[in-house]
Design an enzyme around this catalytic site. Structure first.
Site, PDB file in Angstrom:
ATOM      1  CG  ASP A  82      -9.546   4.170  13.093  1.00 54.63           C
ATOM      2  OD1 ASP A  82      -8.368   4.227  13.428  1.00 54.63           O
ATOM      3  OD2 ASP A  82      -9.920   4.061  11.908  1.00 54.63           O
ATOM      4  CD  GLU A 119      -4.634   3.577   3.718  1.00 54.58           C
ATOM      5  OE1 GLU A 119      -4.018   2.824   2.958  1.00 54.58           O
ATOM      6  OE2 GLU A 119      -5.681   3.233   4.312  1.00 54.58           O
ATOM      7  CG  ASN A 168      -4.261  -0.938   4.314  1.00 56.22           C
ATOM      8  OD1 ASN A 168      -4.577  -1.850   5.089  1.00 56.22           O
ATOM      9  ND2 ASN A 168      -4.888   0.226   4.302  1.00 56.22           N
ATOM     10  CG  HIS A 179     -15.969   6.513  13.091  1.00 54.99           C
ATOM     11  ND1 HIS A 179     -16.176   6.812  11.769  1.00 54.99           N
ATOM     12  CD2 HIS A 179     -14.963   5.610  13.118  1.00 54.99           C
ATOM     13  CE1 HIS A 179     -15.339   6.115  11.030  1.00 54.99           C
ATOM     14  NE2 HIS A 179     -14.572   5.381  11.826  1.00 54.99           N
ATOM     15  CE  LYS A 189      -5.646  -2.772   7.975  1.00 54.52           C
ATOM     16  NZ  LYS A 189      -5.929  -1.429   7.423  1.00 54.52           N
ATOM     17  CD  GLU A 207      -7.856   7.896   9.250  1.00 52.24           C
ATOM     18  OE1 GLU A 207      -6.884   7.354   9.805  1.00 52.24           O
ATOM     19  OE2 GLU A 207      -8.792   7.254   8.740  1.00 52.24           O
ATOM     20  CD  GLU A 266      -1.209   1.603  14.830  1.00 54.44           C
ATOM     21  OE1 GLU A 266      -0.861   0.404  14.846  1.00 54.44           O
ATOM     22  OE2 GLU A 266      -1.946   2.078  13.942  1.00 54.44           O
ATOM     23  NE  ARG A 277     -14.103  -0.118  14.125  1.00 46.62           N
ATOM     24  CZ  ARG A 277     -13.739   0.818  13.269  1.00 46.62           C
ATOM     25  NH1 ARG A 277     -14.649   1.438  12.527  1.00 46.62           N
ATOM     26  NH2 ARG A 277     -12.479   1.155  13.145  1.00 46.62           N
ATOM     27  CD  GLU A 335      -9.679  -0.728   8.208  1.00 48.80           C
ATOM     28  OE1 GLU A 335      -8.592  -0.391   7.726  1.00 48.80           O
ATOM     29  OE2 GLU A 335     -10.440   0.049   8.800  1.00 48.80           O
ATOM     30  CD1 TRP A 384     -16.007   0.941   8.532  1.00 52.89           C
ATOM     31  CD2 TRP A 384     -16.123   0.527   6.340  1.00 52.89           C
ATOM     32  NE1 TRP A 384     -14.902   0.197   8.192  1.00 52.89           N
ATOM     33  CE2 TRP A 384     -14.947  -0.081   6.853  1.00 52.89           C
ATOM     34  CE3 TRP A 384     -16.399   0.395   4.977  1.00 52.89           C
ATOM     35  CZ2 TRP A 384     -14.055  -0.801   6.043  1.00 52.89           C
ATOM     36  CZ3 TRP A 384     -15.516  -0.315   4.176  1.00 52.89           C
ATOM     37  CH2 TRP A 384     -14.361  -0.913   4.703  1.00 52.89           C
TER      38      TRP A 384
END
Ligand code: GCW
Length: 722
Positions: free
Chosen positions: A386, A188, A231, A542, A308, A414, A408, A357, A312, A564
């Site tokens: 993010d 991912e 995930n 974003h 996690k 990404e 983190e 958010r 999500e 999103w």
């Protein structure tokens, strides 16, 4: 066969293969090239100080250290380095941990050995019977290994080894990579091929790559790895997979790397046959206790779980009306008897929460401060959204003094152009680490929170989401190796300067020639701001296309989850652009300590780099340089593109310092980056222009395509989105 063909096949083909092979190897060898020292004077100086090496001890770690030292020195000095059985001669490089040293030496070094922790090391010139030697030691064998890698770095970067007196130890305990690797081999947000872990061939087949992965990590002090995706798939916790995990743990152990796994919260149901995963349920608690026992039986130094939960769509304690503390503590209790830790992620936000958010993780976690078990550490992303090209530091840093917080970072790009854009991330990491939270007055930097010094925490940690895959060069882009390297260096010491890190990486990876190092270092240091400028200047965020996050998508507004949609973040309209997070808006600024909140709140004091993160401003808003916001924004997009053009020109001159393969690779990648930077500029400006209704200022190139064209682009097979 003609004579010519014969000669060709006999000599030239092998030669050609050798060249191709050694070039590919350069790519593969990362910063551990150990290339022959070019400066002959320096080389003979080094040789005169290292007659041979002498290992004290025989553990697997000391053996690995010996091997590294021997191969590293032999190729750096272009001569076979002898392993000695004693130190009777002179100029011996002696290495071994405290337990292997004689009483006198220990007495002499007591102060320094007390100064360094269990993973620290000393590198010292010492004399014995009037003869000079070099000693590399530490409290443990792992410390010695780290010392040896650092000694090799001195040579690789052409530093003096005269009168050595280096005392160093890591400032953070848990320094780890998080692999978002799936059991089916995909990664991912991975842009460098497939997963390194060949689950099908494990446990019997130990790929040399696993060992080289461990060497590379150990060389920068990384001491932990989470093998699988957050995930998570519960199957990783079944005996079938644990046997494979055990094989990897055995391979990494000599290099000081502990293995960790992600724990899927619903595993007791999925692989345990229970009806619930409620953390209050006795059977569930027991299931995790037994699972921990089973894991530690195989892997006595297993590190623990990364979780996690309720994020999500992942299962978690909230599915049973319990909270994060209940979930984390239940797992912590299962691991505690064996010394394991739980890294509980704070990356939570919900589509049912109408609040900004950016505020949600703080709102949810801060009230739990002080309620977690001692072996729980809360893992917080560097920013509140993010992994964007730029985010102000996460307000949770500085808000939970009674709870150890772990950083983190994302190493994989990404949101920063995948592995085709050259972006030197330590610059971003440093910006975050240096940010002042003011939680205990001025100087309460994020670095001091995560190294435990500000709030006196013993458990400290930092994680980087790995950018590593099966590509020959590991990271897809030769310069993305610098991000892995730089992450490791900052994990060792979060107070380091990213420029120093770039310097050493370049010297180890490519060349010590100043005519190469200086301009390329500058290129690296500027690359982070370049990507911010051509993607998200002035605090925009974003606005990538959704799902795969490849390329611009500021127009996307039709996704079911409002947060999103890029339009949620930029809020562009006729009146202006930006997310009002000040007092008049979502009031996210109030989550920072007062000194910081004040600065962000007021548009006059808010740093321009974060302007649209915190404020919604009119297109005519006057920037500090007198430009209107619209013009300033357009010029920033252009500046980003121009910087990439400069990078292309700079690189073009470097053919003489870099092997052909890597030279060409970087050149092609910079061409892609240039193309995509223009795509970002054109698509974003055309889109925002609909609202601003203004012309592009002088100096900004005209877009070559229409907005409709950019909006029509689709990338169903973009990588990393599986
Ligand atoms: O950045 C987002 C990514 C997801 C990722 C998630 C997370 C692993 O788009 O792919 O999931 O963050 O960090 O959990």
């Amino acid at each position: 066969m003609s004579r010519l063909t014969y000669v060709f096949s006999l000599f030239l083909i092998p030669l050609l293969l050798f060249c191709i092979n050694s070039s590919a190897q350069a790519d593969y060898k990362l910063w551990l090239q150990y290339k022959k020292i070019q400066d002959s004077k320096l080389a003979s100086e080094y040789k005169s100080k290292i007659n041979g090496i002498f290992a004290l001890g025989n553990s697997a770690t000391i053996q690995a250290t010996s091997k590294e030292l021997q191969s590293g020195l032999s190729s750096l000095l272009d001569t076979k380095i002898q392993t000695q059985q004693d130190i009777n001669g002179e100029n011996t490089l002696v290495f071994g941990s405290k337990s292997s040293l004689n009483e006198d030496i220990i007495k002499n070094l007591k102060n320094e050995l007390d100064q360094v922790n269990n993973e620290g090391y000393l590198i010292k010139t010492f004399s014995l019977n009037n003869k000079n030697h070099i000693l590399i030691t530490g409290n443990t064998d792992i410390g010695v290994l780290y010392g040896v890698f650092n000694f090799l770095k001195l040579l690789q970067t052409n530093k003096s080894i005269e009168n050595l007196n280096i005392v160093d130890s890591p400032k953070i305990n848990v320094r780890m990579l998080n692999h978002w690797d799936n059991l089916n081999g995909t990664v991912e947000r991975g842009y460098a091929g497939s997963s390194l872990w060949n689950w099908q061939k494990l446990p019997d087949f130990i790929d040399q790559r696993y060992i080289d992965y461990a060497r590379a990590n150990a060389s920068i002090g990384i001491n932990g790895t989470v093998l699988n995706n957050v995930n998570a798939n519960a199957l990783i916790l079944t005996p079938q997979y644990l046997e494979k995990v055990e094989a990897l743990a055995n391979t990494f152990r000599p290099y000081g790397i502990k293995v960790y796994l992600t724990a899927r919260f619903s595993a007791p149901i999925e692989i345990g046959g229970l009806k619930t995963a409620d953390p209050y349920n006795a059977e569930v608690k027991n299931w995790w206790k037994e699972k921990a026992r089973e894991i530690y039986k195989r892997i006595p130094d297993f590190g623990g779980f990364l979780v996690k939960a309720n994020s999500e769509g992942q299962p978690g304690p909230q599915n049973y009306k319990r909270n994060h503390v209940d979930g984390a503590n239940m797992l912590a209790d299962a691991l505690a008897p064996f010394g394991g830790i739980v890294m509980w992620r704070a990356f939570v936000y919900s589509e049912h929460d109408v609040n900004d958010r950016a505020k949600q993780a703080y709102s949810e976690f801060v009230p739990y401060d002080g309620q977690f078990r001692d072996n729980v550490i809360v893992q917080v992303k560097n920013g509140a959204i993010d992994f964007q090209p730029r985010e102000p530091f996460h307000p949770m840093f500085g808000a939970m003094p009674k709870t150890p917080l772990m950083m983190e970072f994302q190493i994989t790009q990404e949101y920063l152009g995948f592995s085709s854009h050259l972006v030197y991330l330590p610059k971003l990491y440093q910006e975050v680490l240096e940010s002042d939270t003011y939680s205990k007055g001025k100087g309460s930097t994020v670095a001091k929170i995560i190294d435990g010094s500000l709030d006196n925490h013993k458990l400290t940690g930092i994680a980087g989401v790995a950018n590593i895959g099966s590509d020959i060069n590991w990271t897809g882009h030769p310069f993305a190796q610098a991000n892995w390297y730089g992450f490791g260096r900052l994990a060792w010491n979060p107070h380091l300067d990213s420029e120093t890190i770039a310097d050493e990486w370049l010297r180890m990876t490519f060349s010590n020639d100043e005519t190469f190092v200086n301009p390329i270092k500058e290129m690296m240091l500027k690359s982070r701001e370049a990507v911010v400028n051509y993607m998200t200047p002035f605090g925009l965020h974003h606005i990538m296309d959704t799902g795969h996050h490849y390329g611009p998508g500021p127009w996307v507004s039709n996704l079911s989850r409002p947060e999103w949609n890029p339009t949620y973040y930029h809020k562009a309209d006729k009146n202006g652009i930006g997310f009002d997070r000040s007092k008049t808006g979502s009031n996210a600024t109030a989550q920072y300590n007062q000194e910081v909140a004040q600065v962000f709140n007021d548009v006059k004091t808010c740093p321009e780099k974060d302007l649209l993160w915190f404020h919604h401003l009119s297109w005519d808003y006057k920037l500090k340089n007198g430009q209107t916001l619209w013009n300033g924004m357009a010029l920033k997009y252009q500046e980003g593109v121009d910087e990439v053009a400069t990078m292309q020109t700079t690189w073009k001159k470097m053919g003489n310092y870099v092997d052909k393969t890597r030279f060409k690779e970087v050149q092609m990648l910079l061409n892609i980056q240039y193309k995509e930077a223009k795509w970002w500029r054109d698509a974003c400006l055309l889109y925002f222009q609909q609202f601003s209704g203004k012309e592009l200022p002088k100096g900004v190139e005209k877009p070559t395509q229409t907005l409709e064209y950019f909006e029509s682009l689709k990338f169903p097979f973009a990588p990393g989105n599986n």
